[in-house]
Write a protein that holds these residues in place. Structure first.
Motif, PDB file in Angstrom:
ATOM      1  N   ASP A 220      25.644 -41.471   1.259  1.00 21.03           N
ATOM      2  CA  ASP A 220      24.467 -42.067   1.901  1.00 21.03           C
ATOM      3  C   ASP A 220      23.160 -41.761   1.185  1.00 21.03           C
ATOM      4  OD1 ASP A 220      25.830 -43.306   4.096  1.00 21.03           O
ATOM      5  OD2 ASP A 220      26.176 -41.279   4.878  1.00 21.03           O
ATOM      6  N   LEU A 221      23.232 -41.411  -0.077  1.00 19.22           N
ATOM      7  CA  LEU A 221      21.993 -41.200  -0.815  1.00 19.22           C
ATOM      8  C   LEU A 221      21.300 -42.553  -1.008  1.00 19.22           C
ATOM      9  CD1 LEU A 221      23.432 -38.655  -3.399  1.00 19.22           C
ATOM     10  CD2 LEU A 221      21.841 -38.161  -1.536  1.00 19.22           C
ATOM     11  N   PRO A 222      19.960 -42.554  -1.072  1.00 18.54           N
ATOM     12  CA  PRO A 222      19.215 -43.819  -1.089  1.00 18.54           C
ATOM     13  C   PRO A 222      19.686 -44.796  -2.167  1.00 18.54           C
ATOM     14  CG  PRO A 222      17.708 -41.976  -0.881  1.00 18.54           C
ATOM     15  CD  PRO A 222      19.076 -41.383  -1.086  1.00 18.54           C
ATOM     16  N   TRP A 223      20.037 -44.263  -3.342  1.00 16.67           N
ATOM     17  CA  TRP A 223      20.438 -45.142  -4.447  1.00 16.67           C
ATOM     18  C   TRP A 223      21.896 -45.568  -4.334  1.00 16.67           C
ATOM     19  CZ3 TRP A 223      17.838 -40.551  -4.821  1.00 16.67           C
ATOM     20  CH2 TRP A 223      18.613 -39.401  -4.979  1.00 16.67           C
TER      21      TRP A 223
ATOM     22  N   VAL B  38      16.902 -46.477 -12.228  1.00 15.15           N
ATOM     23  CA  VAL B  38      15.723 -45.721 -11.828  1.00 15.15           C
ATOM     24  C   VAL B  38      16.128 -44.359 -11.259  1.00 15.15           C
ATOM     25  CG1 VAL B  38      13.775 -45.627 -10.225  1.00 15.15           C
ATOM     26  CG2 VAL B  38      14.276 -47.751 -11.428  1.00 15.15           C
ATOM     27  N   SER B  39      17.143 -44.342 -10.421  1.00 15.89           N
ATOM     28  CA  SER B  39      17.569 -43.068  -9.834  1.00 15.89           C
ATOM     29  C   SER B  39      18.062 -42.120 -10.915  1.00 15.89           C
ATOM     30  CB  SER B  39      18.653 -43.297  -8.771  1.00 15.89           C
ATOM     31  OG  SER B  39      19.883 -43.654  -9.371  1.00 15.89           O
ATOM     32  N   GLU B  40      18.826 -42.613 -11.858  1.00 11.78           N
ATOM     33  CA  GLU B  40      19.352 -41.747 -12.914  1.00 11.78           C
ATOM     34  C   GLU B  40      18.234 -41.139 -13.746  1.00 11.78           C
ATOM     35  OE1 GLU B  40      22.317 -40.598 -13.481  1.00 11.78           O
ATOM     36  OE2 GLU B  40      23.234 -41.693 -11.842  1.00 11.78           O
ATOM     37  N   ILE B  41      17.222 -41.937 -14.033  1.00  7.41           N
ATOM     38  CA  ILE B  41      16.102 -41.407 -14.814  1.00  7.41           C
ATOM     39  C   ILE B  41      15.356 -40.341 -14.014  1.00  7.41           C
ATOM     40  CG2 ILE B  41      13.952 -41.972 -16.019  1.00  7.41           C
ATOM     41  CD1 ILE B  41      16.496 -43.149 -17.319  1.00  7.41           C
ATOM     42  N   MET B  42      15.089 -40.636 -12.741  1.00  7.25           N
ATOM     43  CA  MET B  42      14.372 -39.653 -11.918  1.00  7.25           C
ATOM     44  C   MET B  42      15.168 -38.361 -11.769  1.00  7.25           C
ATOM     45  SD  MET B  42      12.582 -41.664  -8.778  1.00  7.25           S
ATOM     46  CE  MET B  42      11.131 -42.687  -9.049  1.00  7.25           C
ATOM     47  N   LEU B  43      16.494 -38.507 -11.769  1.00  6.59           N
ATOM     48  CA  LEU B  43      17.343 -37.336 -11.512  1.00  6.59           C
ATOM     49  C   LEU B  43      17.582 -36.491 -12.758  1.00  6.59           C
ATOM     50  CD1 LEU B  43      19.785 -39.137  -9.085  1.00  6.59           C
ATOM     51  CD2 LEU B  43      18.499 -37.084  -8.514  1.00  6.59           C
ATOM     52  N   GLN B  44      17.052 -36.930 -13.900  1.00  8.07           N
ATOM     53  CA  GLN B  44      17.187 -36.100 -15.095  1.00  8.07           C
ATOM     54  C   GLN B  44      16.390 -34.817 -14.922  1.00  8.07           C
ATOM     55  OE1 GLN B  44      15.887 -38.646 -18.279  1.00  8.07           O
ATOM     56  NE2 GLN B  44      17.694 -39.955 -18.195  1.00  8.07           N
ATOM     57  N   GLN B  45      17.070 -33.711 -14.915  1.00  9.84           N
ATOM     58  CA  GLN B  45      16.430 -32.398 -14.783  1.00  9.84           C
ATOM     59  C   GLN B  45      15.623 -32.268 -13.501  1.00  9.84           C
ATOM     60  OE1 GLN B  45      18.445 -31.345 -17.187  1.00  9.84           O
ATOM     61  NE2 GLN B  45      16.897 -29.872 -17.738  1.00  9.84           N
ATOM     62  N   THR B  46      15.967 -33.032 -12.494  1.00 10.66           N
ATOM     63  CA  THR B  46      15.202 -32.980 -11.255  1.00 10.66           C
ATOM     64  C   THR B  46      16.161 -33.060 -10.066  1.00 10.66           C
ATOM     65  OG1 THR B  46      13.465 -34.199 -12.395  1.00 10.66           O
ATOM     66  CG2 THR B  46      13.229 -33.962 -10.020  1.00 10.66           C
ATOM     67  N   GLN B  47      15.959 -32.187  -9.099  1.00 12.07           N
ATOM     68  CA  GLN B  47      16.920 -32.084  -8.005  1.00 12.07           C
ATOM     69  C   GLN B  47      16.832 -33.253  -7.029  1.00 12.07           C
ATOM     70  OE1 GLN B  47      16.504 -28.159  -6.354  1.00 12.07           O
ATOM     71  NE2 GLN B  47      17.455 -27.223  -8.153  1.00 12.07           N
ATOM     72  N   VAL B  48      17.965 -33.525  -6.389  1.00 12.32           N
ATOM     73  CA  VAL B  48      18.100 -34.666  -5.497  1.00 12.32           C
ATOM     74  C   VAL B  48      17.038 -34.664  -4.395  1.00 12.32           C
ATOM     75  CG1 VAL B  48      19.576 -35.701  -3.732  1.00 12.32           C
ATOM     76  CG2 VAL B  48      20.551 -35.019  -5.922  1.00 12.32           C
ATOM     77  N   THR B  49      16.838 -33.514  -3.761  1.00 10.82           N
ATOM     78  CA  THR B  49      15.895 -33.481  -2.630  1.00 10.82           C
ATOM     79  C   THR B  49      14.467 -33.767  -3.084  1.00 10.82           C
ATOM     80  OG1 THR B  49      15.740 -31.088  -2.898  1.00 10.82           O
ATOM     81  CG2 THR B  49      17.274 -31.901  -1.250  1.00 10.82           C
ATOM     82  N   THR B  50      14.175 -33.405  -4.328  1.00  6.72           N
ATOM     83  CA  THR B  50      12.850 -33.702  -4.865  1.00  6.72           C
ATOM     84  C   THR B  50      12.711 -35.196  -5.139  1.00  6.72           C
ATOM     85  OG1 THR B  50      12.754 -31.533  -5.930  1.00  6.72           O
ATOM     86  CG2 THR B  50      11.222 -33.206  -6.736  1.00  6.72           C
ATOM     87  N   VAL B  51      13.777 -35.798  -5.632  1.00  4.48           N
ATOM     88  CA  VAL B  51      13.717 -37.195  -6.068  1.00  4.48           C
ATOM     89  C   VAL B  51      13.609 -38.176  -4.911  1.00  4.48           C
ATOM     90  CG1 VAL B  51      15.112 -39.040  -7.091  1.00  4.48           C
ATOM     91  CG2 VAL B  51      14.812 -36.876  -8.315  1.00  4.48           C
ATOM     92  N   ILE B  52      14.301 -37.903  -3.817  1.00  6.25           N
ATOM     93  CA  ILE B  52      14.428 -38.895  -2.745  1.00  6.25           C
ATOM     94  C   ILE B  52      13.112 -39.567  -2.328  1.00  6.25           C
ATOM     95  CG2 ILE B  52      15.011 -39.178  -0.289  1.00  6.25           C
ATOM     96  CD1 ILE B  52      17.467 -37.398  -0.805  1.00  6.25           C
ATOM     97  N   PRO B  53      12.065 -38.805  -1.962  1.00  9.37           N
ATOM     98  CA  PRO B  53      10.827 -39.500  -1.569  1.00  9.37           C
ATOM     99  C   PRO B  53      10.188 -40.296  -2.707  1.00  9.37           C
ATOM    100  CG  PRO B  53      10.501 -37.114  -1.632  1.00  9.37           C
ATOM    101  CD  PRO B  53      11.970 -37.348  -1.770  1.00  9.37           C
ATOM    102  N   TYR B  54      10.292 -39.782  -3.930  1.00  6.88           N
ATOM    103  CA  TYR B  54       9.750 -40.518  -5.077  1.00  6.88           C
ATOM    104  C   TYR B  54      10.506 -41.832  -5.264  1.00  6.88           C
ATOM    105  CZ  TYR B  54       6.866 -36.633  -6.707  1.00  6.88           C
ATOM    106  OH  TYR B  54       5.902 -35.670  -6.823  1.00  6.88           O
ATOM    107  N   PHE B  55      11.813 -41.775  -5.112  1.00  2.00           N
ATOM    108  CA  PHE B  55      12.627 -42.981  -5.301  1.00  2.00           C
ATOM    109  C   PHE B  55      12.273 -44.050  -4.267  1.00  2.00           C
ATOM    110  CE2 PHE B  55      16.430 -45.519  -4.437  1.00  2.00           C
ATOM    111  CZ  PHE B  55      16.730 -45.987  -5.707  1.00  2.00           C
TER     112      PHE B  55
END
Length: 346
Positions: free
Chosen positions: A19-22, A33-50
């Motif tokens: 159930d992750l947004p992507w 977009v999700s893969e790029i954001m998730l490079q060296q960046t944790q899932v919980t950090t990425v979710i609102p940005y995504f």
DNA sequence: AACGCGGGGTC
DNA sequence: GACCCAGCGTT
């Protein structure tokens, strides 16, 4: 090991994340977009940005037509800003060279800025179901432990062994699920510290568990002393507007807007033809990067009419009441927050 | 083959 | 404070 993928997929069916947004609409655009954001960046950090990014740029052609400032504005706080610049460049190429459709081969994907071997494979596997092996931080940790791969993954010999395992284990069937499953195992069970080995489907086949040496895998990066640099940032204010300077396009904080820096504020003000009415030190603090510490001293300077200062390409007055859609460095957001919660000098 | 590149979460 | 995270591009 036999049946690695089968056992992993069985675990995934019961315990994987779905159930992750992507994962809602697995279009190449969203997955990319999700893969790029998730490079060296944790899932919980990425979710609102995504979520915010998708609301602003719902399609690749819309992203392609945005300005770089708008893209960096959405990226502010995520770090590794070359990712945003490359994302924007790739969006333009997808529109211009591929008629808005993502290519389906790893070679074509890897030729695009910001997409390397693992990210290309993830897009291929998740979106098309073609067999392609990924190797991200989660997979590296799982494989290093299960197979006892020694050494730091930053070393090419270690990295090659991990890739070889990854390629050998990736199945032809259910590749999309397998790709998500191997990441989930690393993110949920085989975590960095205190992994939940009693819930792991590979507990009985894991080299690190068998030898009680989980902490040794994966090998640690050799630590190096971080050098310390220092700078003075000039927080020049005129009538509720703050003077910002755009950094050069590449390198550290490339393309972001930050305060002018000078060890001689008076000289800077003179050159900019600004008359200051008040000058006061703000609290100094340390900003730490991957590879060095930056000690920052901020000086709050109030100036008279700003009209003297020529507006130029890389200079702008940032209205605190009506902020521009631009990318800001962390020290800028931090200092502006402090300024607004405790306004000085009236 | 090694280094540059962020910001935040976790322990 | 140390360590690391859904890595990639450059040198």
């Amino acid at each position: 090991m036999k049946n690695f993928s089968t056992r992993l997929l069985a675990w995934f069916d019961d315990h994987g994340r779905k159930d992750l947004p992507w994962q809602k609409d697995k279009s190449p655009y969203r997955v990319w977009v999700s893969e790029i954001m998730l490079q060296q960046t944790q899932v919980t950090t990425v979710i609102p940005y995504f979520e915010r990014f998708m609301a602003t740029f719902p399609r690749v052609d819309i992203l392609a037509e945005a300005t770089q400032d708008e893209v960096l504005h959405q990226w502010t706080g995520l770090g590794y800003y070359a990712r945003a610049r490359n994302l924007h460049a790739t969006a333009k190429r997808i529109v211009n060279e591929y008629n808005g459709e993502f290519p389906h081969t790893p070679q074509e994907l890897e030729a695009l800025p910001g997409i390397g071997r693992s990210t290309a494979a993830a897009i291929i596997a998740i979106c098309t179901g073609q067999r392609a092996a990924i190797l991200d931080g989660n997979v590296k940790r799982v494989l290093a432990r299960v197979f006892g791969v020694e050494g730091w993954p930053g070393q090419s010999a270690t990295l090659k062994q991990l890739w070889d395992h990854a390629e050998a284990l990736t199945p032809s069937d259910r590749v999309a699920d397998y790709t998500q499953a191997i990441m989930d195992l690393g993110a949920v069970i085989c975590v960095r510290s205190r992994p939940s080995c009693d819930r792991c489907p590979f507990q009985n086949d894991c080299h690190a568990f068998a030898t009680q040496s989980i902490k040794e895998y994966p090998g640690k990066k050799p630590k190096k002393e971080k050098p310390v640099r220092s700078t003075t940032m000039l927080v020049i204010e005129c009538d509720g507007n703050i003077l910002l300077e755009q950094r050069k396009a590449t390198g550290l904080w490339g393309g972001l807007w930050s305060f002018p820096e000078s060890d001689e504020p008076e000289t800077y003000l003179e050159a900019a033809r600004l008359d200051h009415v008040q000058m006061e030190k703000l609290s100094a603090f340390r900003h730490t990067f991957t590879h060095f510490h930056l000690d920052i001293e901020a000086i709050h300077i109030k100036v008279k009419a700003a009209s003297q200062t020529q507006a130029s390409e890389n200079l702008l007055w940032y209205d605190l009441e009506d902020p521009n859609n631009i990318g800001l460095t962390r020290p800028v957001t931090r200092i502006l927050e402090a300024l607004q919660s405790a306004p000085l000098l009236q």
